[in-house]
Each structure stands twice: as structure tokens, then as C-alpha cells.
Design a protein around this motif. Sequence first.
Motif, PDB file in Angstrom:
ATOM      1  N   PHE A  44     -24.815  78.650  69.833  1.00  0.00           N
ATOM      2  CA  PHE A  44     -23.781  77.825  70.457  1.00  0.00           C
ATOM      3  C   PHE A  44     -23.284  78.477  71.739  1.00  0.00           C
ATOM      4  N   LEU A  45     -22.770  77.628  72.608  1.00  0.00           N
ATOM      5  CA  LEU A  45     -22.133  78.071  73.853  1.00  0.00           C
ATOM      6  C   LEU A  45     -20.687  77.620  73.790  1.00  0.00           C
ATOM      7  N   SER A  46     -19.783  78.577  73.985  1.00  0.00           N
ATOM      8  CA  SER A  46     -18.355  78.253  73.853  1.00  0.00           C
ATOM      9  C   SER A  46     -17.580  78.842  75.023  1.00  0.00           C
ATOM     10  N   ARG A  51     -13.859  76.001  73.063  1.00  0.00           N
ATOM     11  CA  ARG A  51     -14.396  74.643  73.265  1.00  0.00           C
ATOM     12  C   ARG A  51     -15.914  74.702  73.400  1.00  0.00           C
ATOM     13  N   ILE A  52     -16.600  73.886  72.614  1.00  0.00           N
ATOM     14  CA  ILE A  52     -18.049  73.755  72.805  1.00  0.00           C
ATOM     15  C   ILE A  52     -18.371  72.415  73.461  1.00  0.00           C
ATOM     16  N   ALA A  53     -17.412  71.504  73.474  1.00  0.00           N
ATOM     17  CA  ALA A  53     -17.586  70.198  74.127  1.00  0.00           C
ATOM     18  C   ALA A  53     -16.203  69.628  74.406  1.00  0.00           C
ATOM     19  N   THR A  62     -18.150  63.046  73.658  1.00  0.00           N
ATOM     20  CA  THR A  62     -17.925  64.389  74.211  1.00  0.00           C
ATOM     21  C   THR A  62     -19.213  64.908  74.838  1.00  0.00           C
ATOM     22  N   HIS A  63     -19.080  65.927  75.673  1.00  0.00           N
ATOM     23  CA  HIS A  63     -20.259  66.565  76.263  1.00  0.00           C
ATOM     24  C   HIS A  63     -19.946  68.033  76.538  1.00  0.00           C
ATOM     25  N   ILE A  64     -20.998  68.845  76.712  1.00  0.00           N
ATOM     26  CA  ILE A  64     -20.797  70.261  77.053  1.00  0.00           C
ATOM     27  C   ILE A  64     -20.381  70.315  78.519  1.00  0.00           C
ATOM     28  N   SER A 134     -26.728  57.695  58.911  1.00  0.00           N
ATOM     29  CA  SER A 134     -26.868  56.273  59.292  1.00  0.00           C
ATOM     30  C   SER A 134     -28.323  55.817  59.267  1.00  0.00           C
ATOM     31  N   LEU A 135     -29.234  56.719  59.498  1.00  0.00           N
ATOM     32  CA  LEU A 135     -30.674  56.421  59.657  1.00  0.00           C
ATOM     33  C   LEU A 135     -30.903  55.414  60.780  1.00  0.00           C
ATOM     34  N   ASN A 136     -29.984  55.404  61.717  1.00  0.00           N
ATOM     35  CA  ASN A 136     -30.033  54.423  62.787  1.00  0.00           C
ATOM     36  C   ASN A 136     -30.210  55.135  64.136  1.00  0.00           C
ATOM     37  N   MET A 181     -24.827  61.875  52.926  1.00  0.00           N
ATOM     38  CA  MET A 181     -24.933  63.015  53.837  1.00  0.00           C
ATOM     39  C   MET A 181     -25.998  64.012  53.392  1.00  0.00           C
ATOM     40  N   VAL A 182     -26.469  64.752  54.372  1.00  0.00           N
ATOM     41  CA  VAL A 182     -27.361  65.888  54.112  1.00  0.00           C
ATOM     42  C   VAL A 182     -26.509  67.077  53.666  1.00  0.00           C
ATOM     43  N   HIS A 183     -26.972  67.809  52.688  1.00  0.00           N
ATOM     44  CA  HIS A 183     -26.274  69.030  52.275  1.00  0.00           C
ATOM     45  C   HIS A 183     -27.171  70.233  52.574  1.00  0.00           C
ATOM     46  N   VAL A 202     -30.514  73.033  65.909  1.00  0.00           N
ATOM     47  CA  VAL A 202     -30.141  72.674  67.284  1.00  0.00           C
ATOM     48  C   VAL A 202     -29.213  71.461  67.183  1.00  0.00           C
ATOM     49  N   ALA A 203     -28.020  71.694  66.689  1.00  0.00           N
ATOM     50  CA  ALA A 203     -27.118  70.573  66.414  1.00  0.00           C
ATOM     51  C   ALA A 203     -25.691  71.026  66.659  1.00  0.00           C
ATOM     52  N   GLY A 204     -24.743  70.166  66.341  1.00  0.00           N
ATOM     53  CA  GLY A 204     -23.346  70.442  66.645  1.00  0.00           C
ATOM     54  C   GLY A 204     -22.529  70.874  65.437  1.00  0.00           C
ATOM     55  N   PRO A 205     -21.211  70.685  65.532  1.00  0.00           N
ATOM     56  CA  PRO A 205     -20.280  71.223  64.537  1.00  0.00           C
ATOM     57  C   PRO A 205     -20.474  70.684  63.118  1.00  0.00           C
ATOM     58  N   GLN A 206     -20.826  69.412  62.991  1.00  0.00           N
ATOM     59  CA  GLN A 206     -20.976  68.862  61.640  1.00  0.00           C
ATOM     60  C   GLN A 206     -22.150  69.498  60.920  1.00  0.00           C
ATOM     61  N   PHE A 234     -11.422  67.816  72.264  1.00  0.00           N
ATOM     62  CA  PHE A 234     -12.520  68.775  72.382  1.00  0.00           C
ATOM     63  C   PHE A 234     -13.151  69.019  71.027  1.00  0.00           C
ATOM     64  N   ARG A 235     -14.327  69.636  71.013  1.00  0.00           N
ATOM     65  CA  ARG A 235     -14.975  70.066  69.769  1.00  0.00           C
ATOM     66  C   ARG A 235     -15.033  71.577  69.764  1.00  0.00           C
ATOM     67  N   THR A 236     -14.933  72.132  68.576  1.00  0.00           N
ATOM     68  CA  THR A 236     -15.111  73.565  68.422  1.00  0.00           C
ATOM     69  C   THR A 236     -16.329  73.773  67.518  1.00  0.00           C
TER      70      THR A 236
HETATM   71  N1  LIG Z   1     -21.773  73.992  73.306  1.00  0.00           N
HETATM   72  C1  LIG Z   1     -22.711  73.944  72.386  1.00  0.00           C
HETATM   73  O1  LIG Z   1     -23.388  74.935  72.106  1.00  0.00           O
HETATM   74  C2  LIG Z   1     -22.997  72.678  71.646  1.00  0.00           C
HETATM   75  C3  LIG Z   1     -23.989  72.640  70.672  1.00  0.00           C
HETATM   76  C4  LIG Z   1     -24.210  71.447  69.993  1.00  0.00           C
HETATM   77  C5  LIG Z   1     -23.454  70.330  70.302  1.00  0.00           C
HETATM   78  N2  LIG Z   1     -22.511  70.403  71.269  1.00  0.00           N
HETATM   79  C6  LIG Z   1     -21.667  69.250  71.612  1.00  0.00           C
HETATM   80  O2  LIG Z   1     -20.725  69.050  70.557  1.00  0.00           O
HETATM   81  C7  LIG Z   1     -20.461  67.660  70.427  1.00  0.00           C
HETATM   82  C8  LIG Z   1     -20.664  67.219  68.980  1.00  0.00           C
HETATM   83  O3  LIG Z   1     -21.942  67.628  68.510  1.00  0.00           O
HETATM   84  P1  LIG Z   1     -23.067  66.649  67.919  1.00  0.00           P
HETATM   85  O4  LIG Z   1     -22.532  65.263  67.870  1.00  0.00           O
HETATM   86  O5  LIG Z   1     -24.301  66.903  68.645  1.00  0.00           O
HETATM   87  O6  LIG Z   1     -23.378  67.233  66.499  1.00  0.00           O
HETATM   88  P2  LIG Z   1     -22.894  67.125  64.981  1.00  0.00           P
HETATM   89  O7  LIG Z   1     -21.399  67.013  64.924  1.00  0.00           O
HETATM   90  O8  LIG Z   1     -23.475  68.280  64.275  1.00  0.00           O
HETATM   91  O9  LIG Z   1     -23.642  65.856  64.411  1.00  0.00           O
HETATM   92  C9  LIG Z   1     -23.417  64.545  64.683  1.00  0.00           C
HETATM   93  C10 LIG Z   1     -24.512  63.659  64.075  1.00  0.00           C
HETATM   94  O10 LIG Z   1     -25.388  64.355  63.212  1.00  0.00           O
HETATM   95  C11 LIG Z   1     -25.648  63.646  62.013  1.00  0.00           C
HETATM   96  N3  LIG Z   1     -25.090  64.490  60.943  1.00  0.00           N
HETATM   97  C12 LIG Z   1     -24.262  65.548  61.063  1.00  0.00           C
HETATM   98  N4  LIG Z   1     -24.023  66.119  59.876  1.00  0.00           N
HETATM   99  C13 LIG Z   1     -24.721  65.393  58.972  1.00  0.00           C
HETATM  100  C14 LIG Z   1     -24.908  65.479  57.570  1.00  0.00           C
HETATM  101  N5  LIG Z   1     -24.306  66.425  56.839  1.00  0.00           N
HETATM  102  N6  LIG Z   1     -25.698  64.551  56.980  1.00  0.00           N
HETATM  103  C15 LIG Z   1     -26.321  63.577  57.692  1.00  0.00           C
HETATM  104  N7  LIG Z   1     -26.188  63.468  59.030  1.00  0.00           N
HETATM  105  C16 LIG Z   1     -25.416  64.359  59.653  1.00  0.00           C
HETATM  106  C17 LIG Z   1     -24.960  62.320  62.131  1.00  0.00           C
HETATM  107  O11 LIG Z   1     -25.959  61.393  62.512  1.00  0.00           O
HETATM  108  P3  LIG Z   1     -25.894  59.825  62.139  1.00  0.00           P
HETATM  109  O12 LIG Z   1     -24.740  59.297  62.949  1.00  0.00           O
HETATM  110  O13 LIG Z   1     -27.220  59.299  62.558  1.00  0.00           O
HETATM  111  O14 LIG Z   1     -25.615  59.726  60.674  1.00  0.00           O
HETATM  112  C18 LIG Z   1     -23.927  62.557  63.236  1.00  0.00           C
HETATM  113  O15 LIG Z   1     -23.721  61.462  64.072  1.00  0.00           O
HETATM  114  C19 LIG Z   1     -21.380  66.946  71.417  1.00  0.00           C
HETATM  115  O16 LIG Z   1     -20.634  66.694  72.598  1.00  0.00           O
HETATM  116  C20 LIG Z   1     -22.457  67.972  71.729  1.00  0.00           C
HETATM  117  O17 LIG Z   1     -22.981  67.816  73.030  1.00  0.00           O
HETATM  118  C21 LIG Z   1     -22.240  71.554  71.932  1.00  0.00           C
END
Ligand SMILES: NC(=O)c1ccc[n+]([C@@H]2O[C@H](COP(=O)([O-])OP(=O)(O)OC[C@H]3O[C@@H](n4cnc5c(N)ncnc54)[C@H](OP(=O)(O)O)[C@@H]3O)[C@@H](O)[C@H]2O)c1
Length: 277
Positions: A44-46, A51-53, A62-64, A134-136, A181-183, A202-206, A234-236
Motif C-alpha cells: 500500500f501507499l499512504s 490516507r490511501i485514497a 475515491t482515487h489515489i 456482486s459478480l457484476n 462475501m469472500v473470506h 492487489v486490492a484495497g481496504p476491504q 478518505f480511505r485508510t
Molecule cells: N494507496 C493504495 O495503496 C491503494 C491500494 C488499493 C486501493 N486504493 C484505493 O482505495 C480505494 C478503495 O479500494 P478498492 O475499492 O480498490 O478496494 P476494496 O475496498 O478492497 O474492494 C472493493 C471491491 O472489492 C470486492 N470485495 C472486497 N472485499 C470483498 C469480499 N470480502 N468478498 C467479495 N468481494 C469483495 C467488491 O467487489 P464487488 O462490488 O464486485 O462485489 C468491492 O466492490 C480506491 O480509491 C482505490 O483506488 C489505494
Amino acid sequence: MAMQKNLLRLYPNSCDNILIKGLYLAHQLHKLGDAESPFVYANFLSSLDGRIAVEDAVQGGTHIPKHITTASDFALFMELHAQADCIITHGGYMRALGEGRLGNILQVKDKDLIEWRSNNGLKPQPAVVIASASLNFPIHDSIQEHAQTVHIATGRHADPERIRYWQDLGYNLMFTGEDKMVHGAPLIRQLSALGFKTIYLVAGPQMLDTVIREKQLSRLYLSMTHQLIGGKDFRTLLAGAMLGPEGNLRLETLYYEQDSPAGTGQFFMQFGLNRTA
Ligand SMILES: NC(=O)c1ccc[n+]([C@@H]2O[C@H](COP(=O)([O-])OP(=O)(O)OC[C@H]3O[C@@H](n4cnc5c(N)ncnc54)[C@H](OP(=O)(O)O)[C@@H]3O)[C@@H](O)[C@H]2O)c1
């Protein structure tokens, strides 16, 4: 050129003049996992205020923020990418990519890194796992163009019509949770059963929350720029409820790059976690 710049190592054993190029490739991540226990890592980049986004006033969501990004951070991100046999992305990224809201980071593009993969026994490109409740989402053309295998991870109670849609197209659906949800634990267990040993999230906070909560992350890389950027929306690093001891990390390395971003600096940090096999 940012990649010719040098770093100062602050921990362990301080030392100057360390080249950025090759810094993370030297970690040899592809050798750290095995068939029973894959090596799972994220980057991650913070900003200094966590703030990561931040909110995107033009496109919504949101965006980085561009001013916290640097060539050196991106190059290190790609060195981590180059060592993976599988990357985990998600439905939200596939939608953003399809709509041209984000750039494509599904493939390793740098010639030297592709050669490094080949020299180290890895396929030209990593497999792609798409986590989605969502699978969408659309599949980006570049995945087929680079012959990347795709696995879709979702929960057992995701929309049955969407499950059928992807199965009819011939995709492998992995059910890795009892709800929609995925666990983290079943996800990594099933990826391990498919033979993946080096898994890059390669994903975000969730998604980070999903893997850390279930003690599935082996290492967190964190670049932290010395900027306070504020912003109300913002996102952390994490989403979700408070963590217990699974949120305790151990610092393994700390590097300092001066004057990057321009006028400030950044730390490149590496933390170890206790992963449950
Ligand atoms: N600075 C950084 O290093 C960094 C890194 C990553 C992201 N970001 C930024 O942070 C913000 C939010 O991140 P993000 O939206 O990419 O990532 P996220 O919060 O990890 O994931 C959002 C999407 O991932 C799917 N998801 C997440 N957890 C899930 C789970 N447990 N089970 C099933 N699906 C799951 C969902 O897809 P579906 O809607 O299809 O169900 C959801 O819409 C964005 O602005 C991004 O650009 C920053």
C-alpha cells in the motif's frame, strides 16, 4: 530518473547508497511459499495522515491522490507484482478498468521483469483471481491477450444467476465464504490447493481486511510519503471492525528516500505478520 536514485536503510543496520532498482526483487518472494503454506503479501501507499485514497470530485468515488505517487514507489510495486504466481484483484477494479477510470495493472509489462520471471521459473504473467460479491464486472481483454488464467472468488450465497452466467462462460468459480462475501482463510486455502505459492493481493481496504482478519497475510509492504493531505472523505488501510492481536505487525525493514515526492520524502517499510497455515 527515479530508478537510479539511492535509498538510506534505517532498519536493520543503517546504511546509505542502496539502489532502488532491484530492492524488492532481491526479496525472492517466489521462494518463500510452499505447497502447504503460500506466501501472501500486499503493498500500500499512504500519506503520513494515513490516507490511501481521497474522494474524487470529478468521477465520484475515491482515487489515489496523484501527488503522493512516485516513479520509485510504482517500480517497487511492479517488482512485487513480478514475483507473484497469482494476483488477487476484485470486481470494483474490473469495473473501473472497463470504464477507463483506472490504468491497467493486471500484467507485468517491463521487459526486464518479464525476463526475470522467465529466469526464475515463473509463467510470463501471473494468474488473476477476481474477488467479488456482486459478480457484476467485465473481463478486461488484456487478460486473454496475455493468456492469463482467471479464477473468480465469491460467497456461496452470491446471486445464482450471476454464478450461472460465469460458469456458462467456462470460468472457475471458487466459493470461499458462506454468505455473499469472500473470506480470507477459505480463499487462501483454495488458492493453495490450486498450486499457487506466491500470492499478491492487489486490492484495497476491504480485501486487506478480509485477509488480515483471518490471519492470512504473510507480509505487508507500506510506502508512506511524508505528506499530510487531509480531505474529508478518505480511505485508510482497513475497512471493518476493530482488530485484535492479528493487527500486530513486526517491522522487518525501513528505507528512506529523500526528496521524493519532490519537496518531501518517503519511507518504504516491510512488516511481517503471523500467518495461520
Ligand atoms: N494507496 C493504495 O495503496 C491503494 C491500494 C488499493 C486501493 N486504493 C484505493 O482505495 C480505494 C478503495 O479500494 P478498492 O475499492 O480498490 O478496494 P476494496 O475496498 O478492497 O474492494 C472493493 C471491491 O472489492 C470486492 N470485495 C472486497 N472485499 C470483498 C469480499 N470480502 N468478498 C467479495 N468481494 C469483495 C467488491 O467487489 P464487488 O462490488 O464486485 O462485489 C468491492 O466492490 C480506491 O480509491 C482505490 O483506488 C489505494
